[in-house]
Motif scaffolding. Structure first.
Motif, PDB file in Angstrom:
ATOM      1  N   ARG A 113      50.859  42.083  42.074  1.00 52.87           N
ATOM      2  CA  ARG A 113      52.129  42.766  41.846  1.00 52.87           C
ATOM      3  C   ARG A 113      52.180  43.295  40.426  1.00 52.87           C
ATOM      4  O   ARG A 113      51.532  42.747  39.530  1.00 52.87           O
ATOM      5  CB  ARG A 113      53.309  41.798  42.067  1.00 52.87           C
ATOM      6  N   PRO A 114      52.969  44.333  40.199  1.00 51.32           N
ATOM      7  CA  PRO A 114      53.067  44.838  38.821  1.00 51.32           C
ATOM      8  C   PRO A 114      53.794  43.836  37.924  1.00 51.32           C
ATOM      9  O   PRO A 114      54.741  43.184  38.346  1.00 51.32           O
ATOM     10  CB  PRO A 114      53.884  46.121  38.957  1.00 51.32           C
ATOM     11  N   ILE A 115      53.274  43.700  36.748  1.00 53.44           N
ATOM     12  CA  ILE A 115      53.922  42.896  35.718  1.00 53.44           C
ATOM     13  C   ILE A 115      54.012  43.812  34.504  1.00 53.44           C
ATOM     14  O   ILE A 115      53.035  44.455  34.127  1.00 53.44           O
ATOM     15  CB  ILE A 115      53.115  41.619  35.400  1.00 53.44           C
ATOM     16  N   TYR A 116      55.161  43.865  33.899  1.00 57.06           N
ATOM     17  CA  TYR A 116      55.384  44.817  32.818  1.00 57.06           C
ATOM     18  C   TYR A 116      55.151  44.133  31.475  1.00 57.06           C
ATOM     19  O   TYR A 116      55.809  43.160  31.130  1.00 57.06           O
ATOM     20  CB  TYR A 116      56.791  45.403  32.933  1.00 57.06           C
ATOM     21  N   HIS A 117      54.188  44.642  30.735  1.00 52.53           N
ATOM     22  CA  HIS A 117      53.823  44.104  29.430  1.00 52.53           C
ATOM     23  C   HIS A 117      54.135  45.143  28.351  1.00 52.53           C
ATOM     24  O   HIS A 117      54.127  46.339  28.609  1.00 52.53           O
ATOM     25  CB  HIS A 117      52.325  43.772  29.377  1.00 52.53           C
ATOM     26  N   ARG A 118      54.354  44.647  27.138  1.00 54.53           N
ATOM     27  CA  ARG A 118      54.583  45.556  26.019  1.00 54.53           C
ATOM     28  C   ARG A 118      53.341  45.678  25.154  1.00 54.53           C
ATOM     29  O   ARG A 118      53.053  46.724  24.626  1.00 54.53           O
ATOM     30  CB  ARG A 118      55.739  45.046  25.147  1.00 54.53           C
ATOM     31  N   LEU A 119      52.604  44.581  25.007  1.00 57.43           N
ATOM     32  CA  LEU A 119      51.461  44.549  24.102  1.00 57.43           C
ATOM     33  C   LEU A 119      50.197  45.067  24.780  1.00 57.43           C
ATOM     34  O   LEU A 119      49.910  44.739  25.931  1.00 57.43           O
ATOM     35  CB  LEU A 119      51.231  43.123  23.596  1.00 57.43           C
ATOM     36  N   GLN A 120      49.435  45.873  24.046  1.00 61.70           N
ATOM     37  CA  GLN A 120      48.207  46.491  24.563  1.00 61.70           C
ATOM     38  C   GLN A 120      47.235  45.438  25.102  1.00 61.70           C
ATOM     39  O   GLN A 120      46.683  45.605  26.181  1.00 61.70           O
ATOM     40  CB  GLN A 120      47.550  47.320  23.455  1.00 61.70           C
ATOM     41  N   LYS A 121      47.039  44.334  24.369  1.00 61.21           N
ATOM     42  CA  LYS A 121      46.089  43.293  24.814  1.00 61.21           C
ATOM     43  C   LYS A 121      46.518  42.672  26.134  1.00 61.21           C
ATOM     44  O   LYS A 121      45.690  42.359  26.974  1.00 61.21           O
ATOM     45  CB  LYS A 121      45.950  42.208  23.749  1.00 61.21           C
ATOM     46  N   ARG A 122      47.808  42.483  26.333  1.00 59.66           N
ATOM     47  CA  ARG A 122      48.294  41.902  27.587  1.00 59.66           C
ATOM     48  C   ARG A 122      48.121  42.882  28.742  1.00 59.66           C
ATOM     49  O   ARG A 122      47.803  42.483  29.861  1.00 59.66           O
ATOM     50  CB  ARG A 122      49.752  41.487  27.447  1.00 59.66           C
ATOM     51  N   ILE A 123      48.359  44.153  28.483  1.00 60.02           N
ATOM     52  CA  ILE A 123      48.154  45.182  29.514  1.00 60.02           C
ATOM     53  C   ILE A 123      46.689  45.198  29.930  1.00 60.02           C
ATOM     54  O   ILE A 123      46.364  45.183  31.122  1.00 60.02           O
ATOM     55  CB  ILE A 123      48.598  46.572  29.001  1.00 60.02           C
ATOM     56  N   GLU A 124      45.796  45.221  28.942  1.00 62.37           N
ATOM     57  CA  GLU A 124      44.357  45.240  29.232  1.00 62.37           C
ATOM     58  C   GLU A 124      43.922  43.972  29.961  1.00 62.37           C
ATOM     59  O   GLU A 124      43.110  44.034  30.888  1.00 62.37           O
ATOM     60  CB  GLU A 124      43.569  45.415  27.930  1.00 62.37           C
ATOM     61  N   ALA A 125      44.456  42.819  29.562  1.00 60.10           N
ATOM     62  CA  ALA A 125      44.112  41.564  30.226  1.00 60.10           C
ATOM     63  C   ALA A 125      44.578  41.579  31.678  1.00 60.10           C
ATOM     64  O   ALA A 125      43.844  41.149  32.584  1.00 60.10           O
ATOM     65  CB  ALA A 125      44.737  40.385  29.478  1.00 60.10           C
ATOM     66  N   HIS A 126      45.785  42.084  31.919  1.00 61.35           N
ATOM     67  CA  HIS A 126      46.324  42.151  33.283  1.00 61.35           C
ATOM     68  C   HIS A 126      45.449  43.043  34.170  1.00 61.35           C
ATOM     69  O   HIS A 126      45.103  42.671  35.299  1.00 61.35           O
ATOM     70  CB  HIS A 126      47.765  42.675  33.240  1.00 61.35           C
ATOM     71  N   ILE A 127      45.082  44.195  33.664  1.00 59.46           N
ATOM     72  CA  ILE A 127      44.220  45.118  34.422  1.00 59.46           C
ATOM     73  C   ILE A 127      42.863  44.467  34.678  1.00 59.46           C
ATOM     74  O   ILE A 127      42.329  44.540  35.791  1.00 59.46           O
ATOM     75  CB  ILE A 127      44.066  46.453  33.668  1.00 59.46           C
ATOM     76  N   THR A 128      42.311  43.813  33.667  1.00 56.21           N
ATOM     77  CA  THR A 128      41.000  43.162  33.809  1.00 56.21           C
ATOM     78  C   THR A 128      41.042  42.059  34.859  1.00 56.21           C
ATOM     79  O   THR A 128      40.154  41.964  35.715  1.00 56.21           O
ATOM     80  CB  THR A 128      40.537  42.588  32.456  1.00 56.21           C
ATOM     81  N   ILE A 129      42.073  41.223  34.806  1.00 59.85           N
ATOM     82  CA  ILE A 129      42.202  40.139  35.794  1.00 59.85           C
ATOM     83  C   ILE A 129      42.305  40.714  37.205  1.00 59.85           C
ATOM     84  O   ILE A 129      41.637  40.236  38.126  1.00 59.85           O
ATOM     85  CB  ILE A 129      43.414  39.237  35.460  1.00 59.85           C
ATOM     86  N   ASN A 130      43.125  41.752  37.386  1.00 55.43           N
ATOM     87  CA  ASN A 130      43.252  42.369  38.709  1.00 55.43           C
ATOM     88  C   ASN A 130      41.932  42.963  39.176  1.00 55.43           C
ATOM     89  O   ASN A 130      41.577  42.860  40.355  1.00 55.43           O
ATOM     90  CB  ASN A 130      44.341  43.440  38.698  1.00 55.43           C
ATOM     91  N   PHE A 131      41.196  43.578  38.265  1.00 56.53           N
ATOM     92  CA  PHE A 131      39.905  44.158  38.621  1.00 56.53           C
ATOM     93  C   PHE A 131      38.928  43.067  39.044  1.00 56.53           C
ATOM     94  O   PHE A 131      38.240  43.197  40.058  1.00 56.53           O
ATOM     95  CB  PHE A 131      39.339  44.964  37.443  1.00 56.53           C
ATOM     96  N   VAL A 132      38.888  41.967  38.291  1.00 52.59           N
ATOM     97  CA  VAL A 132      37.982  40.864  38.613  1.00 52.59           C
ATOM     98  C   VAL A 132      38.338  40.249  39.965  1.00 52.59           C
ATOM     99  O   VAL A 132      37.457  39.971  40.789  1.00 52.59           O
ATOM    100  CB  VAL A 132      37.984  39.798  37.495  1.00 52.59           C
ATOM    101  N   VAL A 133      39.627  40.068  40.219  1.00 50.45           N
ATOM    102  CA  VAL A 133      40.061  39.522  41.513  1.00 50.45           C
ATOM    103  C   VAL A 133      39.599  40.434  42.645  1.00 50.45           C
ATOM    104  O   VAL A 133      39.086  39.963  43.667  1.00 50.45           O
ATOM    105  CB  VAL A 133      41.600  39.334  41.542  1.00 50.45           C
ATOM    106  N   TYR A 134      39.755  41.735  42.472  1.00 45.00           N
ATOM    107  CA  TYR A 134      39.325  42.675  43.513  1.00 45.00           C
ATOM    108  C   TYR A 134      37.807  42.627  43.693  1.00 45.00           C
ATOM    109  O   TYR A 134      37.308  42.671  44.819  1.00 45.00           O
ATOM    110  CB  TYR A 134      39.793  44.095  43.196  1.00 45.00           C
TER     111      TYR A 134
END
Length: 141
Positions: free
Chosen positions: A77-98
């Motif tokens: 699900r989308p999670i809204y982050h403000r910090l660049q590192k958190r955005i990148e971490a969220h995308i990375t985790i989703n990519f790894v899960v996929y």
């Protein structure tokens, strides 16, 4: 009733509203659209060749399937982050899960099992501990 109160999809775009409730078919619009029946067009700003554009568009279903799997099976699900590192971490985790999901799918197909990824995930949810034995030296590969 006014035309803005109905959508402009499907057969509704052929409706012509006159007065308060007088609805008729816009035969001119119908005939104009009929000239495009059976044709498909692509509008792009790329420098790819016509063949490459059509070929790439034909692969679009794979991207759509990836989103469907991510949303439905993996419940990402989308999670809204403000910090660049958190955005990148969220995308990375989703990519790894996929990627793990796709590897599971590949392994199940390779083993010719009749278990679906969804079923395998449900089975995995009931496992509390596993013991893993790895043969060979994977550090050099």
């Amino acid at each position: 009733m006014i035309k803005s109160s109905i959508n402009n999809r499907g057969y509704n775009k052929y409706l012509k509203l006159e007065g308060e409730i007088n609805i008729t078919i816009d035969h001119k619009k119908f005939a104009e659209d009929a000239a495009w029946d059976g044709l498909k067009g692509y509008l792009t700003n790329t420098t790819l060749s016509k063949h490459d554009i059509i070929s790439n568009y034909g692969q679009l279903w794979k991207i759509e399937k990836a989103f469907r799997v991510s949303k439905h099976d993996l419940k990402i699900r989308p999670i809204y982050h403000r910090l660049q590192k958190r955005i990148e971490a969220h995308i990375t985790i989703n990519f790894v899960v996929y990627k793990v999901y796709k590897e599971l799918e590949r392994q199940l197909k390779l083993k010719k099992t009749k278990i679906s990824c969804e079923h395998a995930i449900e089975i995995a949810k009931s496992i509390y501990a596993i013991e893993l034995h790895i043969q060979g030296d994977f550090a050099t590969k």
